[in-house]
Design a protein around this motif. Structure first.
Motif, short mmCIF file in Angstrom:
data_model
loop_
_atom_site.label_atom_id
_atom_site.label_comp_id
_atom_site.label_asym_id
_atom_site.label_seq_id
_atom_site.Cartn_x
_atom_site.Cartn_y
_atom_site.Cartn_z
N ALA A 106 0.86 -1.19 0.00
CA ALA A 106 0.00 0.00 0.00
C ALA A 106 0.89 1.23 0.00
CB ALA A 106 -0.94 0.02 1.20
N THR A 132 -1.45 -0.99 -6.14
CA THR A 132 -1.82 -1.35 -4.77
C THR A 132 -2.89 -0.35 -4.32
OG1 THR A 132 -0.25 0.15 -3.67
CG2 THR A 132 0.57 -2.06 -4.25
N ALA A 157 -3.66 1.88 6.00
CA ALA A 157 -2.81 1.34 4.93
C ALA A 157 -2.29 -0.05 5.29
CB ALA A 157 -1.66 2.30 4.65
N ALA A 211 -2.63 -3.61 3.24
CA ALA A 211 -1.37 -4.02 2.62
C ALA A 211 -1.18 -5.53 2.60
CB ALA A 211 -0.19 -3.36 3.34
#
Length: 215
Positions: free
Chosen positions: A72, A103, A138, A142
């Motif tokens: 991310a 991403t 994030a 991720a």
């Protein structure tokens, strides 16, 4: 453990990571491409300008570390678009229909909007959040991989000030910009918290890597 990383982040001798007077036709303001000439000359960076080839060597070795194991990205409003992009409902970033992130990408802005799903696996999410809150979001997106702080300089400075950066690769470019947005303001004694290595490249730039010391 998920790390927070910064890569290929260029700044001038006087500490500016972007120039003044950013505009749709000048994403880096009056700095133009001067901060990133070293990058677009490499094999990694040449496709950014639609070029083939590029140089190998020290610069390319550092540049290539930008991508692996990133799940991310977090970026500031100024990286996503020029001043006023929040008033353009059709604005989807500088990068066209297939942005280079691939991403989830979290854009920090005081005026959030619905998420935008792009080609190639990039989805932009818009958050009005402090660094720690944005990093939590994030990391959740991720999938166990690392989170990259993509800039610009205000976002990098804020994450450094909050103690949230584990690894940072800076590139000192031998130019003086004189104006723009500085990185180091308010970060006195930052170096005490990192192991720092310095590598000079034949291109004239200097690569600095910062790795957080163990508590």
């Amino acid at each position: 453990m998920t790390r927070t990383r910064i890569h290929n982040f260029s700044l001038s001798l006087d500490g500016f990571a972007t120039g003044a007077d950013q505009a749709p036709e000048a994403p880096m303001g009056h700095a133009g491409q001067r901060l990133h000439e070293w990058l677009v000359a490499t094999r990694f960076g040449a496709p950014i300008l639609g070029r083939r080839g590029g140089t190998a060597g020290v610069d390319d070795a550092f540049a290539q570390q930008h991508e692996p194991d990133i799940g991310a990205e977090i970026m500031g409003a100024g990286k996503f678009g020029p001043p006023g992009w929040q008033d353009d409902a059709d604005w989807t970033g500088w990068w066209g229909p297939n942005p280079p992130f691939h991403t989830p990408a979290f854009v920090l802005t005081h005026r959030p909007r619905p998420s935008i799903e792009m080609e190639g696996g990039t989805t932009f999410h818009f958050l009005d959040a402090a660094p720690a809150e944005a990093l939590q979001a994030a990391r959740a997106a991720a999938g166990g991989r690392d989170v990259r702080i993509g800039g610009g300089p205000t976002v990098v400075r804020d994450f450094l000030a909050a103690g949230l950066v584990d690894h940072m690769h800076l590139v000192l470019v031998p130019i003086v910009l004189g104006r723009g947005v500085r990185v180091w303001d308010g970060l006195e004694a930052l170096e005490e918290h990192y192991r720092i290595e310095v590598v000079s490249a034949p291109s004239g730039v200097t690569h600095l890597t910062f790795d957080r010391k163990a508590p």
